[in-house]
Design a protein around this motif. Structure first.
Motif, short mmCIF file in Angstrom:
data_model
loop_
_atom_site.label_atom_id
_atom_site.label_comp_id
_atom_site.label_asym_id
_atom_site.label_seq_id
_atom_site.Cartn_x
_atom_site.Cartn_y
_atom_site.Cartn_z
N ASP A 131 2.31 -4.68 7.15
CA ASP A 131 3.75 -4.87 7.07
C ASP A 131 4.54 -3.61 7.38
O ASP A 131 5.75 -3.70 7.66
CB ASP A 131 4.14 -5.39 5.68
N ARG A 132 3.91 -2.44 7.37
CA ARG A 132 4.63 -1.21 7.71
C ARG A 132 4.27 -0.69 9.10
O ARG A 132 4.68 0.40 9.48
CB ARG A 132 4.35 -0.13 6.66
N GLU A 201 4.17 -0.08 -5.57
CA GLU A 201 4.34 -0.05 -4.11
C GLU A 201 4.01 -1.41 -3.51
O GLU A 201 4.76 -1.92 -2.68
CB GLU A 201 3.43 1.00 -3.48
N ARG A 205 6.61 -4.00 -1.63
CA ARG A 205 6.38 -4.46 -0.26
C ARG A 205 6.36 -5.98 -0.19
O ARG A 205 6.91 -6.59 0.74
CB ARG A 205 5.09 -3.84 0.28
#
Length: 382
Positions: A131-132, A201, A205
């Motif tokens: 996703d990043r 985290e 996300r």
């Protein structure tokens, strides 16, 4: 708000949908008084229906989810079988399409349920999630869900509103770490204490991806939304307040920023202790109750919390018949459904089960429940 690349990935013409004929669900979700309680059921499209099982003979579960024509067909099956009795349709999909979109393999194993061949074992595994990555787009990854929504919205012909949904971050995190369902959730809970920063985290996300996904679902045709925190009850009050509530609140706030008029429901199964927090610390329009909560008590607690915090909004309740009541004889189903409707009273309420339909349910027993809601809730409003 979603990135510009996400906006560009969806190009559906949402202005030409058929006009809505039955807006009972939407009116109730907004807190308006209705002539009777609208009714729909979680997992109303699924394995208890022979017509669904016939499709599954030749199609793996996630293939149905990923094929818009099949997802539309399965979504419509209960609407056909229970013509005039259901007040909402919910798109056929699965909460685990989000982990799939983020780069994890998920299989649906017959007789076992969802299985992750390579779950997240340590914080280092977060690097496996995509996703990043540059160019990642929620809408591009989950385009097939949007197409199913758009197809279904047209196919419904305005019969009833169409609901979209996601799994909540804690529930998705638990699956991604445990590799499937669990009796103890030991691996996922270990992250909460041994890897607290990594847990937050991952939850953040997931909240970002699910919020963008819900916004995309509305653009594609969803008229209301539900967030499933299926494993909420596996957390105690303190841990729910830290690891679930902030992310549930974040998702709802982002959706409301984009689409203020779209009703959104939260279903935090088992977290009866959190009713006040959900009512006052989030902007969900509807709180769905499981069958372990008395509706009278829930309503009193929610209203008292809103007054004490001077929160000027209404919160609608949804639920909450024990799904196993559908294994009873027809008269018992009618009696227990009438009891449920009386407990919620004549004010705004959305009738549902306290969890989803089960594979062994008799479809005709669901019909009895739906008919009983129509009769009992209408009598309460006379």
């Amino acid at each position: 708000m979603p990135s510009s690349s996400d906006h560009g990935a969806v190009n559906f013409d949402t202005a030409r949908f058929p006009p809505l004929k039955n807006d009972l669900y939407l009116r109730a979700a907004r807190g308006e008084q209705t002539e009777r309680a609208p009714v729909w059921c979680m997992r109303q499209a699924g394995r208890y229906l022979s017509e669904f099982r016939a499709i599954r003979v030749e199609n793996e579960f996630f293939r149905v989810c990923r094929t818009p024509s099949l997802a539309t067909e399965v979504t419509l099956q209960p609407l056909r079988r229970y013509a005039g009795l259901l007040d909402a349709a919910i798109i056929f999909s699965d909460i685990l399409v989000v982990p799939q979109a983020m780069g994890l393999d998920v299989e649906m194993v017959p007789g076992k349920g969802p299985h992750f061949p390579s779950p997240l074992r340590s914080p280092d595994d977060l690097a496996r999630l995509v996703d990043r990555n540059e160019g990642f787009s929620v809408d591009a990854q989950l385009d097939y869900v949007y197409k199913a929504l758009t197809n279904t919205r047209h196919a419904l012909g305005g019969q009833v509103p169409l609901l979209g949904f996601v799994g909540a971050p804690w529930t998705l995190m638990a699956y991604m770490i445990e590799g499937g369902g669990s009796k103890t959730f030991a691996a996922a809970k270990t992250w909460l204490f041994a890897h607290r920063a990594a847990a937050h985290e991952l939850l953040a996300r997931l909240a970002d991806v699910t919020a963008r996904f819900l916004i995309g679902q509305v653009r594609a045709g969803a008229q209301a939304l539900q967030v499933f925190e299926s494993w909420a009850g596996e957390l105690g009050p303190r841990d729910f307040a830290e690891f679930s509530l902030p992310y549930l609140a974040r998702i709802a706030a982002r959706v409301k920023e984009a689409y203020p008029g779209v009703p959104i429901t939260v279903f935090a199964k088992g977290a009866h202790y959190a009713l006040e927090l959900l009512a006052t610390e989030t902007v969900y329009d509807v709180i769905s109750l499981d069958w372990t909560v008395d509706p009278r008590t829930a309503r009193a607690r929610v209203e008292a919390a809103l007054r004490s915090k001077s929160v000027a909004r209404s919160v609608v309740l949804q639920g909450n018949l024990d799904p196993t009541v559908l294994f009873a004889d027809e008269q018992t189903i009618r009696d227990r459904t009438a009891e449920m409707c009386r407990a919620f009273g004549p004010t705004a309420h959305i009738a549902n089960l306290g969890h989803g339909m089960m594979p062994a349910h008799d479809p005709e027993h669901l019909r009895v429940f739906l008919e009983a809601v129509h009769q009992s809730s209408a009598e309460l409003r006379q």
